[in-house]
Scaffold this motif. Structure first.
Motif, PDB file in Angstrom:
ATOM      1  N   ASP A 144       4.823  35.453  37.165  1.00 18.32           N
ATOM      2  CA  ASP A 144       4.666  34.760  38.543  1.00 18.32           C
ATOM      3  C   ASP A 144       3.644  33.989  38.570  1.00 18.32           C
ATOM      4  N   LYS A 145       2.754  34.106  37.834  1.00 13.76           N
ATOM      5  CA  LYS A 145       1.485  33.219  37.863  1.00 13.76           C
ATOM      6  C   LYS A 145       1.800  32.167  37.038  1.00 13.76           C
ATOM      7  N   GLN A 146       2.563  31.954  36.033  1.00 13.02           N
ATOM      8  CA  GLN A 146       2.685  30.886  35.389  1.00 13.02           C
ATOM      9  C   GLN A 146       3.723  30.049  36.118  1.00 13.02           C
ATOM     10  N   ILE A 147       4.708  30.661  36.663  1.00 11.37           N
ATOM     11  CA  ILE A 147       5.592  29.754  37.574  1.00 11.37           C
ATOM     12  C   ILE A 147       4.722  29.054  38.735  1.00 11.37           C
ATOM     13  N   GLU A 148       3.761  29.812  39.147  1.00 10.36           N
ATOM     14  CA  GLU A 148       2.756  29.131  40.261  1.00 10.36           C
ATOM     15  C   GLU A 148       2.152  27.872  39.720  1.00 10.36           C
ATOM     16  N   LEU A 149       1.635  28.180  38.376  1.00  9.76           N
ATOM     17  CA  LEU A 149       0.490  27.186  37.956  1.00  9.76           C
ATOM     18  C   LEU A 149       1.332  26.051  37.386  1.00  9.76           C
ATOM     19  N   ILE A 150       2.440  26.069  36.903  1.00 10.76           N
ATOM     20  CA  ILE A 150       3.244  25.002  36.526  1.00 10.76           C
ATOM     21  C   ILE A 150       4.075  24.223  37.591  1.00 10.76           C
ATOM     22  N   ASN A 151       4.552  25.098  38.595  1.00  9.97           N
ATOM     23  CA  ASN A 151       5.012  24.521  39.658  1.00  9.97           C
ATOM     24  C   ASN A 151       6.115  23.665  39.301  1.00  9.97           C
ATOM     25  N   PRO A 152       7.311  23.890  38.692  1.00 11.52           N
ATOM     26  CA  PRO A 152       8.336  23.165  38.053  1.00 11.52           C
ATOM     27  C   PRO A 152       9.294  22.722  39.275  1.00 11.52           C
ATOM     28  N   MET A 153       9.790  21.484  38.922  1.00 12.80           N
ATOM     29  CA  MET A 153      10.789  21.204  39.903  1.00 12.80           C
ATOM     30  C   MET A 153      12.131  21.981  39.577  1.00 12.80           C
ATOM     31  N   LEU A 154      12.385  22.422  38.428  1.00 12.29           N
ATOM     32  CA  LEU A 154      13.659  23.423  38.027  1.00 12.29           C
ATOM     33  C   LEU A 154      13.274  24.485  37.279  1.00 12.29           C
ATOM     34  N   ILE A 155      13.799  25.620  37.304  1.00  6.95           N
ATOM     35  CA  ILE A 155      13.707  26.624  36.432  1.00  6.95           C
ATOM     36  C   ILE A 155      14.940  26.821  35.823  1.00  6.95           C
ATOM     37  N   VAL A 156      15.257  26.969  34.597  1.00  4.28           N
ATOM     38  CA  VAL A 156      16.299  27.254  33.893  1.00  4.28           C
ATOM     39  C   VAL A 156      16.301  28.653  33.337  1.00  4.28           C
ATOM     40  N   THR A 157      17.085  29.869  33.551  1.00  2.00           N
ATOM     41  CA  THR A 157      16.825  31.045  32.854  1.00  2.00           C
ATOM     42  C   THR A 157      18.085  31.183  32.045  1.00  2.00           C
ATOM     43  N   PHE A 158      17.803  31.468  30.833  1.00  2.00           N
ATOM     44  CA  PHE A 158      18.592  31.807  29.451  1.00  2.00           C
ATOM     45  C   PHE A 158      19.199  33.396  29.501  1.00  2.00           C
ATOM     46  N   VAL A 176      27.382  32.670  38.958  1.00  2.00           N
ATOM     47  CA  VAL A 176      26.291  31.579  39.332  1.00  2.00           C
ATOM     48  C   VAL A 176      25.967  30.793  38.008  1.00  2.00           C
ATOM     49  N   ARG A 177      26.449  31.135  36.809  1.00  2.00           N
ATOM     50  CA  ARG A 177      26.061  30.510  35.634  1.00  2.00           C
ATOM     51  C   ARG A 177      26.368  28.941  35.810  1.00  2.00           C
ATOM     52  N   GLY A 178      25.311  28.167  35.636  1.00  2.00           N
ATOM     53  CA  GLY A 178      25.620  26.636  35.822  1.00  2.00           C
ATOM     54  C   GLY A 178      25.294  26.001  37.011  1.00  2.00           C
ATOM     55  N   ASN A 179      25.423  26.939  38.248  1.00  2.00           N
ATOM     56  CA  ASN A 179      25.126  26.321  39.463  1.00  2.00           C
ATOM     57  C   ASN A 179      23.471  26.282  39.839  1.00  2.00           C
ATOM     58  N   ILE A 180      23.602  25.382  40.605  1.00  2.00           N
ATOM     59  CA  ILE A 180      22.103  25.139  41.201  1.00  2.00           C
ATOM     60  C   ILE A 180      22.004  26.031  42.363  1.00  2.00           C
ATOM     61  N   LEU A 181      20.745  26.920  42.303  1.00  2.00           N
ATOM     62  CA  LEU A 181      20.731  27.878  43.391  1.00  2.00           C
ATOM     63  C   LEU A 181      19.091  27.976  43.895  1.00  2.00           C
ATOM     64  N   PRO A 182      19.024  28.139  45.146  1.00  2.00           N
ATOM     65  CA  PRO A 182      17.806  28.305  45.718  1.00  2.00           C
ATOM     66  C   PRO A 182      17.054  29.611  45.019  1.00  2.00           C
ATOM     67  N   ILE A 188      16.872  26.829  40.756  1.00  2.00           N
ATOM     68  CA  ILE A 188      17.086  27.466  39.595  1.00  2.00           C
ATOM     69  C   ILE A 188      18.632  27.467  38.805  1.00  2.00           C
ATOM     70  N   ILE A 189      18.551  27.009  37.864  1.00  2.00           N
ATOM     71  CA  ILE A 189      19.986  27.153  36.977  1.00  2.00           C
ATOM     72  C   ILE A 189      20.201  28.220  35.918  1.00  2.00           C
ATOM     73  N   PRO A 190      21.063  29.248  36.116  1.00  2.00           N
ATOM     74  CA  PRO A 190      21.346  30.180  35.073  1.00  2.00           C
ATOM     75  C   PRO A 190      22.339  29.809  33.901  1.00  2.00           C
ATOM     76  N   THR A 191      21.778  29.974  32.703  1.00  2.17           N
ATOM     77  CA  THR A 191      22.755  29.647  31.764  1.00  2.17           C
ATOM     78  C   THR A 191      22.861  30.449  30.569  1.00  2.17           C
ATOM     79  N   PHE A 192      23.444  30.464  29.351  1.00  2.00           N
ATOM     80  CA  PHE A 192      23.632  31.424  28.453  1.00  2.00           C
ATOM     81  C   PHE A 192      22.271  31.329  27.748  1.00  2.00           C
TER      82      PHE A 192
END
Length: 221
Positions: A144-158, A176-182, A188-192
Motif C-alpha cells: 500500500d505504501k509503494q502504491i502511494e509513493l509511486i502514485n501510478p496512473m494505471l495499475i496492472v495486476t498479473f 474482469v480480465r482485460g477491463n479497465i476498472l476503478p 486497474i487492469i487485471p491480466t494473466f
C-alpha cells in the motif's frame, strides 16, 4: 533463545552503541504488524525496511527480498503475486522463463524499457507453499505504501490471486480480465500472470490484446 544468549547479544549491542554505532529508529509493532504511520515517505528507505523484514516465516527460507524495481515515477505499476524461484535466487526481476515473458510484453508490445515501468510483488519473499493470504497480509502495508509513493496512473495486476487480493473483488476473473476498472484513486487492469502463460500458451493472444489496451492508455495520457 536462552536468557544467556539474549544477555550476550544485548551486551554486544550496548557495547557497539557506546563506541558510536547508530541503529535504525525503532518501528512500533502491534499484533505482528507494522503501523503505516511509521513507514517512510521514501522508496529507498522503505526498501531498506522491507529488506530487513522478519514479520513472517518466509524470512527463514527466502534467499532474497524482491521489493520492487523500475521507475519510481512510472505511469504504470505492475503487481505480480510473489517472487519466482529464479527471482529469489538472483534477487532480480525479469529473470527466469516467466520473467522473460514479462520483459517481452513490456519491450515488444508496450514498446517500453523495463526501467520505464515499476514492478513489484504482493508477497515480497518466495514461499515454498505458493501464494497465501497470510503471507500477503504480512506484506500488505508495504505494498500500500509503494502504491502511494509511486502514485501510478494505471495499475496492472498479473494473475487472478493478485487482482482478487488487492481489490477484495471475488467476481469471476474471466469477467474482469482485460477491463479497465476503478480502484481507489487509480485505474486497474487485471491480466494473466506470466507463469499461467507458460503453462497455457493458448492464452498469450488474449494477454497480447490486454497489453495493447495498456499501451493505448499510456499513449493517450
Amino acid at each position: 533463545m536462552t536468557n544467556a544468549v539474549k544477555n550476550r547479544i544485548l551486551y554486544q549491542l550496548n557495547f557497539l552503541e557506546s563506541i558510536g554505532y547508530e541503529y535504525h529508529p525503532n518501528i512500533e509493532f502491534g499484533k505482528n504488524e507494522i503501523n503505516d504511520s511509521n513507514l517512510p515517505n521514501n522508496l529507498s528507505e522503505l526498501k531498506n525496511i522491507v529488506d530487513n523484514c522478519y514479520l513472517c516465516d518466509l524470512c527463514k527460507t527466502r534467499k532474497n527480498v524482491l521489493f520492487g524495481q523500475g521507475n519510481s515515477d512510472a505511469k504504470v505499476l505492475f503487481i505480480l503475486e510473489e517472487p519466482t524461484t529464479s527471482e529469489d535466487e538472483l534477487g532480480e526481476f525479469f529473470v527466469g522463463k516467466s520473467g522473460e515473458i514479462l520483459k517481452n510484453m513490456i519491450q515488444n508490445v508496450l514498446m517500453l524499457d523495463t526501467h520505464d515501468v515499476y514492478v513489484t510483488n504482493i508477497v515480497k519473499c518466495k514461499s515454498n507453499d505458493g501464494f497465501t493470504t497470510t503471507n500477503a497480509n504480512s506484506c500488505r502495508v508495504y505494498l500500500d505504501k509503494q502504491i502511494e509513493l509511486i502514485n501510478p496512473m494505471l495499475i496492472v495486476t498479473f494473475g487472478e490471486k493478485a487482482y482478487k487480493y488487492l481489490t477484495n473483488d471475488n467476481v469471476q476473473f474471466e469477467q474482469v480480465r482485460g477491463n479497465i476498472l476503478p480502484f481507489k484513486y487509480y485505474n486497474i487492469i487485471p491480466t494473466f500472470s506470466p507463469s499461467i502463460l507458460l503453462r497455457n500458451p493458448s492464452l498469450k493472444k488474449e494477454a497480447y490484446y490486454d497489453m495493447l489496451k495498456i499501451k493505448s492508455i499510456l499513449e493517450i495520457n
